[in-house]
Design a protein around this motif. Structure first.
Motif, PDB file in Angstrom:
ATOM      1  N   PHE A 177      -6.342   6.985  -0.056  1.00 14.25           N
ATOM      2  CA  PHE A 177      -5.343   6.067   0.500  1.00 14.25           C
ATOM      3  C   PHE A 177      -4.751   6.597   1.800  1.00 14.25           C
ATOM      4  N   GLU A 178      -4.698   7.911   1.969  1.00 15.36           N
ATOM      5  CA  GLU A 178      -4.258   8.455   3.255  1.00 15.36           C
ATOM      6  C   GLU A 178      -5.231   8.069   4.362  1.00 15.36           C
ATOM      7  N   TRP A 181      -4.766   4.350   5.100  1.00 13.50           N
ATOM      8  CA  TRP A 181      -3.562   4.095   5.895  1.00 13.50           C
ATOM      9  C   TRP A 181      -3.798   4.418   7.372  1.00 13.50           C
ATOM     10  N   CYS A 182      -4.444   5.564   7.643  1.00 10.87           N
ATOM     11  CA  CYS A 182      -4.732   5.923   9.039  1.00 10.87           C
ATOM     12  C   CYS A 182      -5.646   4.897   9.687  1.00 10.87           C
ATOM     13  N   MET A 184      -6.113   1.807   8.767  1.00 13.10           N
ATOM     14  CA  MET A 184      -5.440   0.510   8.843  1.00 13.10           C
ATOM     15  C   MET A 184      -4.494   0.444  10.043  1.00 13.10           C
ATOM     16  N   LEU A 185      -3.749   1.512  10.274  1.00 13.31           N
ATOM     17  CA  LEU A 185      -2.846   1.540  11.426  1.00 13.31           C
ATOM     18  C   LEU A 185      -3.625   1.414  12.733  1.00 13.31           C
ATOM     19  N   LEU A 224      -3.772  -2.064   0.040  1.00 13.63           N
ATOM     20  CA  LEU A 224      -2.587  -1.215   0.142  1.00 13.63           C
ATOM     21  C   LEU A 224      -1.392  -1.850  -0.571  1.00 13.63           C
ATOM     22  N   HIS A 228       0.496  -0.257  -3.811  1.00 14.07           N
ATOM     23  CA  HIS A 228       1.928   0.039  -3.768  1.00 14.07           C
ATOM     24  C   HIS A 228       2.700  -0.708  -4.849  1.00 14.07           C
TER      25      HIS A 228
END
Length: 267
Positions: A177-178, A181-182, A184-185, A224, A228
């Protein structure tokens, strides 16, 4: 400067690093992360020379299918090696290193003549963020496959082999997931910059890429949000990750293949 000697060194080092990492996952040889990083770094340097020689041209950037694949392969390896210094992600090299070697073979054996001329700084930014986003998410896809293998082994109560080599499953999922997230940003920045710096993202030759990129963004956003709010993990997270990356592959490389080899479009 001839690219072939650099290609041969890159291919040999990539395959050696990938083979050693796969054998260590199978517990056939001892783990040698320093050796694997060293071989990967040598390959990365040679790969970088090849990327520079094949992409940079007097009339603009050669960003055809094989050149783009080689550039993405280079960046994926660079990110993997850098991240492996602080995160236990080097096992992803089992897939990443051989795939990078394939991109080197492709760009040397089948160089494209597609040229992007008159590229503005804003468009450079869009291209770089797009490639960086795909690179992070490609590593996430390999991480997802490792999570799936680990989950299946634990489900069958197999405590040896890959389970002993990899970090705990909770840590592997956290890393997954890290990475998402990277990616996705960066994908968000790439899409926004595309709307700002590209004249018409829904032009005939860009529409499919734009629509597929937006669809991939929605898939990862859904994953995500599900993680969450609903605690999604395990096989469900793996499936969503692989589907999202599959859509991105179609967006990045599927559209290039169609334009370059079917419609013979030359930018």
């Amino acid at each position: 400067m001839p690219a072939l000697p650099f290609a041969l060194v890159a291919i040999v080092c990539y395959l050696a690093a990938g083979l050693w990492q796969s054998l260590s996952l199978a517990r056939r040889v001892a783990e040698r992360p320093g050796w694997v990083r060293g071989a990967g770094l040598i390959a990365l340097v040679c790969h970088g020379v090849i990327v520079g020689l094949t992409i940079l041209g007097p009339r603009g950037l050669h960003l055809g299918l094989t050149q783009s694949a080689a550039l993405v392969g280079w960046l994926v390896v660079a990110l993997l090696l850098a991240a492996s210094l602080v995160k236990p992600v080097l096992n992803a090299g089992v897939c990443v290193f051989p795939l990078a070697a394939i991109t080197v073979v492709a760009v040397i054996g089948m160089p494209s003549t597609m040229t992007e001329s008159g590229v503005s700084p804003g468009l450079y930014f869009h291209i770089l963020t797009s490639i960086a986003a795909f690179s992070f998410l490609a590593i996430a896809a390999v991480q997802a496959v490792l999570v799936a293998c680990q989950h299946q082994a634990l489900k069958r109560r197999q405590t040896g082999g890959i389970v002993q080599v990899l970090p705990p499953l909770t840590r592997m999922e956290q890393l997954l997931f890290e990475l998402i997230w990277c990616g996705m940003l960066l994908l968000t920045v790439a899409i926004v910059s595309g709307f700002v710096f590209v004249d018409n993202l829904f032009a005939q030759h860009l529409a499919h890429k734009t629509i597929l990129s937006l669809l991939a963004w929605l898939i990862f956003a859904g994953l995500l949000a599900g993680h969450h709010y609903l605690g999604w993990r395990g096989p469900k997270a793996v499936r969503w990750t692989l589907v999202g990356v599959g859509v991105l592959i179609l967006a990045f490389f599927g559209t290039k293949f169609v334009l370059e080899y079917i419609f013979h479009y030359n930018a």
